[in-house]
Structures are given as structure tokens and as C-alpha cells.
Design a protein around this motif. Sequence first.
Motif, PDB file in Angstrom:
ATOM      1  N   LYS A   4       0.826  -1.213   0.000  1.00 29.15           N
ATOM      2  CA  LYS A   4       0.000   0.000   0.000  1.00 29.15           C
ATOM      3  C   LYS A   4       0.863   1.268   0.000  1.00 29.15           C
ATOM      4  CE  LYS A   4      -4.446  -1.404   0.794  1.00 29.15           C
ATOM      5  NZ  LYS A   4      -5.637  -0.852   0.110  1.00 29.15           N
ATOM      6  N   VAL A   5       2.168   1.125  -0.287  1.00 24.64           N
ATOM      7  CA  VAL A   5       3.091   2.261  -0.195  1.00 24.64           C
ATOM      8  C   VAL A   5       2.718   3.384  -1.161  1.00 24.64           C
ATOM      9  CG1 VAL A   5       4.811   1.457  -1.879  1.00 24.64           C
ATOM     10  CG2 VAL A   5       5.543   2.811   0.108  1.00 24.64           C
ATOM     11  N   SER A   6       1.951   3.058  -2.203  1.00 25.10           N
ATOM     12  CA  SER A   6       1.529   4.096  -3.155  1.00 25.10           C
ATOM     13  C   SER A   6       0.541   5.084  -2.535  1.00 25.10           C
ATOM     14  CB  SER A   6       0.904   3.458  -4.397  1.00 25.10           C
ATOM     15  OG  SER A   6      -0.223   2.680  -4.030  1.00 25.10           O
ATOM     16  N   MET A   7       0.081   4.797  -1.315  1.00 28.08           N
ATOM     17  CA  MET A   7      -0.766   5.762  -0.586  1.00 28.08           C
ATOM     18  C   MET A   7       0.005   7.065  -0.321  1.00 28.08           C
ATOM     19  SD  MET A   7      -2.562   3.241   2.224  1.00 28.08           S
ATOM     20  CE  MET A   7      -3.556   4.501   3.023  1.00 28.08           C
ATOM     21  N   ILE A   8       1.339   6.973  -0.251  1.00 26.72           N
ATOM     22  CA  ILE A   8       2.156   8.182  -0.037  1.00 26.72           C
ATOM     23  C   ILE A   8       2.253   8.928  -1.366  1.00 26.72           C
ATOM     24  CG2 ILE A   8       4.418   9.090   0.638  1.00 26.72           C
ATOM     25  CD1 ILE A   8       4.793   6.474   2.288  1.00 26.72           C
ATOM     26  N   ILE A   9       1.642  10.101  -1.434  1.00 28.54           N
ATOM     27  CA  ILE A   9       1.617  10.837  -2.706  1.00 28.54           C
ATOM     28  C   ILE A   9       2.549  12.055  -2.711  1.00 28.54           C
ATOM     29  CG2 ILE A   9      -0.719  10.059  -3.284  1.00 28.54           C
ATOM     30  CD1 ILE A   9      -1.622  12.987  -2.478  1.00 28.54           C
ATOM     31  N   ALA A  10       3.053  12.441  -1.531  1.00 25.78           N
ATOM     32  CA  ALA A  10       3.949  13.610  -1.479  1.00 25.78           C
ATOM     33  C   ALA A  10       4.816  13.547  -0.234  1.00 25.78           C
ATOM     34  CB  ALA A  10       3.131  14.901  -1.473  1.00 25.78           C
ATOM     35  N   ASP A  11       6.039  14.074  -0.351  1.00 29.79           N
ATOM     36  CA  ASP A  11       6.880  14.221   0.837  1.00 29.79           C
ATOM     37  C   ASP A  11       7.827  15.391   0.646  1.00 29.79           C
ATOM     38  OD1 ASP A  11       9.929  13.097   0.497  1.00 29.79           O
ATOM     39  OD2 ASP A  11       8.559  12.086  -0.886  1.00 29.79           O
ATOM     40  N   LYS A  12       8.137  16.064   1.750  1.00 26.92           N
ATOM     41  CA  LYS A  12       9.071  17.193   1.757  1.00 26.92           C
ATOM     42  C   LYS A  12       9.956  17.068   2.983  1.00 26.92           C
ATOM     43  CE  LYS A  12       7.667  19.572  -1.847  1.00 26.92           C
ATOM     44  NZ  LYS A  12       8.562  19.784  -2.992  1.00 26.92           N
ATOM     45  N   SER A  13      11.247  17.359   2.794  1.00 29.57           N
ATOM     46  CA  SER A  13      12.179  17.316   3.924  1.00 29.57           C
ATOM     47  C   SER A  13      12.550  18.732   4.353  1.00 29.57           C
ATOM     48  CB  SER A  13      13.436  16.546   3.536  1.00 29.57           C
ATOM     49  OG  SER A  13      14.162  17.258   2.554  1.00 29.57           O
ATOM     50  N   TYR A  14      13.181  18.815   5.525  1.00 29.93           N
ATOM     51  CA  TYR A  14      13.698  20.108   6.009  1.00 29.93           C
ATOM     52  C   TYR A  14      14.961  19.848   6.805  1.00 29.93           C
ATOM     53  CZ  TYR A  14      12.750  19.785  11.041  1.00 29.93           C
ATOM     54  OH  TYR A  14      12.799  19.450  12.374  1.00 29.93           O
ATOM     55  N   GLU A  15      15.757  20.887   6.974  1.00 33.05           N
ATOM     56  CA  GLU A  15      16.949  20.821   7.818  1.00 33.05           C
ATOM     57  C   GLU A  15      16.589  21.337   9.200  1.00 33.05           C
ATOM     58  OE1 GLU A  15      19.657  19.409   6.662  1.00 33.05           O
ATOM     59  OE2 GLU A  15      18.829  19.270   4.629  1.00 33.05           O
ATOM     60  N   VAL A  16      17.130  20.702  10.237  1.00 31.27           N
ATOM     61  CA  VAL A  16      16.752  21.080  11.606  1.00 31.27           C
ATOM     62  C   VAL A  16      17.117  22.535  11.911  1.00 31.27           C
ATOM     63  CG1 VAL A  16      18.861  20.389  12.824  1.00 31.27           C
ATOM     64  CG2 VAL A  16      16.653  20.131  13.960  1.00 31.27           C
ATOM     65  N   SER A  17      18.064  23.081  11.144  1.00 35.64           N
ATOM     66  CA  SER A  17      18.472  24.483  11.360  1.00 35.64           C
ATOM     67  C   SER A  17      17.644  25.478  10.540  1.00 35.64           C
ATOM     68  CB  SER A  17      19.953  24.639  10.992  1.00 35.64           C
ATOM     69  OG  SER A  17      20.177  24.190   9.658  1.00 35.64           O
ATOM     70  N   ASP A  18      16.713  24.987   9.694  1.00 40.31           N
ATOM     71  CA  ASP A  18      15.890  25.894   8.870  1.00 40.31           C
ATOM     72  C   ASP A  18      15.071  26.833   9.749  1.00 40.31           C
ATOM     73  OD1 ASP A  18      16.830  24.682   6.613  1.00 40.31           O
ATOM     74  OD2 ASP A  18      14.965  23.635   6.109  1.00 40.31           O
ATOM     75  N   PRO A  19      15.106  28.154   9.469  1.00 37.32           N
ATOM     76  CA  PRO A  19      14.307  29.082  10.267  1.00 37.32           C
ATOM     77  C   PRO A  19      12.810  28.938  10.023  1.00 37.32           C
ATOM     78  CG  PRO A  19      15.459  30.247   8.499  1.00 37.32           C
ATOM     79  CD  PRO A  19      15.961  28.849   8.490  1.00 37.32           C
ATOM     80  N   SER A  20      12.415  28.561   8.804  1.00 33.08           N
ATOM     81  CA  SER A  20      10.990  28.408   8.477  1.00 33.08           C
ATOM     82  C   SER A  20      10.775  27.162   7.640  1.00 33.08           C
ATOM     83  CB  SER A  20      10.491  29.638   7.708  1.00 33.08           C
ATOM     84  OG  SER A  20       9.198  29.396   7.181  1.00 33.08           O
ATOM     85  N   ILE A  21       9.608  26.539   7.814  1.00 31.76           N
ATOM     86  CA  ILE A  21       9.279  25.351   7.020  1.00 31.76           C
ATOM     87  C   ILE A  21       7.950  25.564   6.279  1.00 31.76           C
ATOM     88  CG2 ILE A  21      10.628  23.692   8.342  1.00 31.76           C
ATOM     89  CD1 ILE A  21       6.956  24.075   9.083  1.00 31.76           C
ATOM     90  N   ASP A  22       7.522  26.806   6.194  1.00 34.41           N
ATOM     91  CA  ASP A  22       6.207  27.120   5.622  1.00 34.41           C
ATOM     92  C   ASP A  22       6.036  26.616   4.193  1.00 34.41           C
ATOM     93  OD1 ASP A  22       5.658  28.309   7.998  1.00 34.41           O
ATOM     94  OD2 ASP A  22       5.388  30.352   7.223  1.00 34.41           O
ATOM     95  N   SER A  23       7.070  26.786   3.350  1.00 35.70           N
ATOM     96  CA  SER A  23       6.922  26.414   1.934  1.00 35.70           C
ATOM     97  C   SER A  23       6.683  24.916   1.772  1.00 35.70           C
ATOM     98  CB  SER A  23       8.158  26.847   1.132  1.00 35.70           C
ATOM     99  OG  SER A  23       9.316  26.180   1.613  1.00 35.70           O
ATOM    100  N   GLN A  24       7.358  24.102   2.635  1.00 37.74           N
ATOM    101  CA  GLN A  24       7.159  22.651   2.565  1.00 37.74           C
ATOM    102  C   GLN A  24       5.729  22.276   2.930  1.00 37.74           C
ATOM    103  OE1 GLN A  24       9.893  24.183   3.902  1.00 37.74           O
ATOM    104  NE2 GLN A  24      11.584  22.735   4.199  1.00 37.74           N
ATOM    105  N   ILE A  25       5.196  22.906   3.981  1.00 38.61           N
ATOM    106  CA  ILE A  25       3.843  22.574   4.443  1.00 38.61           C
ATOM    107  C   ILE A  25       2.807  22.996   3.405  1.00 38.61           C
ATOM    108  CG2 ILE A  25       2.145  22.841   6.315  1.00 38.61           C
ATOM    109  CD1 ILE A  25       4.776  21.334   7.068  1.00 38.61           C
ATOM    110  N   VAL A  26       3.016  24.156   2.796  1.00 35.96           N
ATOM    111  CA  VAL A  26       2.093  24.617   1.743  1.00 35.96           C
ATOM    112  C   VAL A  26       2.076  23.622   0.585  1.00 35.96           C
ATOM    113  CG1 VAL A  26       1.700  26.401  -0.015  1.00 35.96           C
ATOM    114  CG2 VAL A  26       2.206  27.067   2.348  1.00 35.96           C
ATOM    115  N   ALA A  27       3.258  23.157   0.173  1.00 32.89           N
ATOM    116  CA  ALA A  27       3.342  22.197  -0.931  1.00 32.89           C
ATOM    117  C   ALA A  27       2.643  20.882  -0.584  1.00 32.89           C
ATOM    118  CB  ALA A  27       4.803  21.931  -1.270  1.00 32.89           C
TER     119      ALA A  27
END
Length: 411
Positions: free
Chosen positions: A202-225
Motif C-alpha cells: 500500500k506504499v503508493s498511498m504516499i503521494i507527497a513528501d518534503k524534507s527540512y533541515e533542523v536548522s531551517d528558520p521556516s518550514i512554511d513552503s514545505q507545508i504549503v506544498a
Amino acid sequence: MPARLGYIGAAVAFASAALIASTAFAQKKYDPGATDSEIKIGNIMPYSGPASSYGVIGKTEAAFFKMINDQGGIGGRKIDFISYDDAYSPPKAIEQARKLVESDEVLLIFQPLGTPSNSAIMKYMNAKKVPQLFVASGGTKFGDPKNFPWTMGFQPNYQSEGRIYAKYIRDKFPNSKIAVFWQNDDAGKDQFKGLKDGLGDKVSMIIADKSYEVSDPSIDSQIVALHDSGADIFFSWAAPKGSAQAIRKVGELGWKPKFFLANTATSVASVLKPAGLEYSKGIISTAYLKDPTDPTWDKDPAVVKWRAFMDKYYPDGDKANANNIYGYVQAEAMAQVLKQCGDNLTRDNVMKQAASLKNFHSDLMLPGIMVNTSADDYYPIEQMQLMRFNGEAWELFGDVITGEVGHDATR
């Protein structure tokens, strides 16, 4: 006749003394960091930097060993707990590990925190044959006795956790679409692998993923995507700061997915409150320890005892912060290993005893959760229970689920 009796008496006395001396010699074995009067334990924590909210764990552990010392120590030996800050920086972790082993001459390093820091010191600790014990990370790589016999985790590993969520999703939401937000390091990759392995066909249930670096000041763009992907299940596998930002952004977007949150970021005090309790309602995660904010445990004897400990030994600590329960339980397990060592306080025996825990259970663990290790099983806990945040506290639901990972999972 009396002279002969005297000779026999002297011989018996001499033999007894020799036996006592040889027994004492056989029993009392020490490596650097252990003596008749003390045991030196090293620790590395992010008291500063992007993961500084975990620093309270080191403070709780220091308070626990202070309590143990007030009670007479372990086997009559006081614990000298030496804890240094690495700011969640791998090069700094290496520097602090060297200092603890080569300058402070600790018997072992206990509960160094973070997947990146522990990955950085792992080869050094194994080359030096110094225990890197009950690593504060769910990295699956820290349960590989064949290649790294001096390194052992404690908490459920991230792949186990991912498999547990996958079991639940396959059962309850088999037609959903999943979006995954993950930390770009071994921790995030491990969690993601566990989820994918658990979903299987059932792995095809995953349709999107975004990573971030722990030092990133903001993660807004990943969440929007991820929001724009059309997913109706959202996973956040991030450190406390990143998780709090993700919860807030999901809420601000008005997105209402089924929200799954990493077990390491479930603190009401350091994640959910900063994110906004109104945005946190309905989030699902996993637990293996009692949550001090859950009314279920309000009068539980173990929680009452823990609160009394906090009042006396760590009065500045937040009793709503589950990290302070976590630190206490880890220190309890460390104390158990040292008790099992008796007077054989060698590094080799420390690892032998850590790999000989049989149905060890802290009263602050959930009922049914047991710690079991062996020479070829360095995953102490592989069971968890699902829980849901009701806007004020976490509520457990369902049965204890095992997310056992095969011994090839480290590769």
C-alpha cells in the motif's frame, strides 16, 4: 595439644582470610571511572541550539542521580554525573565525547542525545570500547550489536514507530492519500522507511513528501506544498521546534488532515502549547510512557512519586513536560544496569548487563510495556500504544502494538 589446636585455628583463619581476599579480588573489578566510592557517568545534551528543548532531559537525569546519591548511591558508590552541551552539533559532540573519555575518564557515556550527534561519536566509542548506552534517539542503527557492540538505544526505534502507524492506517484508512514532512537526517529517513515498510503493497498511498533541515528558520513552503498535494493524512517527523511550526502552519492553512506526529515531539509544554492547542486537537501519536498531563494517571502512585521527586530535586522543572518523565525512566534503567553489575564495574560487564535486561519495567511505563535485551537484540523497547490529543491532554486508545524490526533493518 593446645598448640596443635592453635596451629589448626591459625591455618583455618589464614585460609578464610585468603578466601575472603580472593573473593573480594574476584568480585571487585574496575575500569576507568569506577572505584570503591564512585561511578563516573558521562552525558552529552543539546542545552543550546536548535534542539535545546530536549536539554531538560539531562537536568532530570542529573536530579535523579542526586536522589540516588542521597539514598546511599548504587552498591555504596556515589554517581558522578558529568553532562556537557553539544548544541546539537556533531563536531561538538565528538569533542565532548573525547573530553569525557580521555580527560574525565568516565566509565561510560549514558543518554547522549540526538541521531546526528550519536552517529558522529559511534565509531569513536566503539574503537575505544566505551559503552554508548541508552542513546537518546530512535535511530535503528543504534541497535546493531554485530558492527557496533558498544552502542545501544533504549526508546522504541523510529522504524518500529513507523510500522505501528502503518498498521493502524492500513486497518482504518486504507484508501487515504498520505503526505510526509520529514527531517533530513538519519532520524527522518528511519521513520519514513518504517512507514513505507509497514505499508508494504500500500506504499503508493504516499503521494507527497518534503524534507527540512533542523536548522531551517521556516518550514512554511514545505507545508504549503504538502497541503496542495491533496493528501488527507499528514505525517510530521521533525524535532520539537519543526513540529511546532508544522502544527501551526497546518492550522493556519485551515487544512484538516488526519495528523500523525512523531513520538519525540509530543510534549504539551514544548511543542503543542507553542504551536497552539487549538491547532493540536485531534493529532495522533504513540506512547510507551505515562503522560503527566493525562488525567488517567493523575493519582497513579508512580506519577505521584515522580511529582514528589520533581518538587524536591528539580523544582524548576515543568511537570507538564513529558521529557522529564522520559529522563527519569532512562536513569532508572541505567541504575538497574549498574545494580546488575555489582562489584564488576568494567565496561565489558556494563554492556553485558545492558544486554541482559529481562522484562524490566518502570512504573512510569505504560502497562504491558517491557524492556528486553540480549546479546543479539539491542532494541530494548519495541511496543507502543496509540494516543490522540483532545485539546488539553493526550488520551490513549487501542491496544499495545508491536512494531518489531528485523535485525537487517540497520542496513
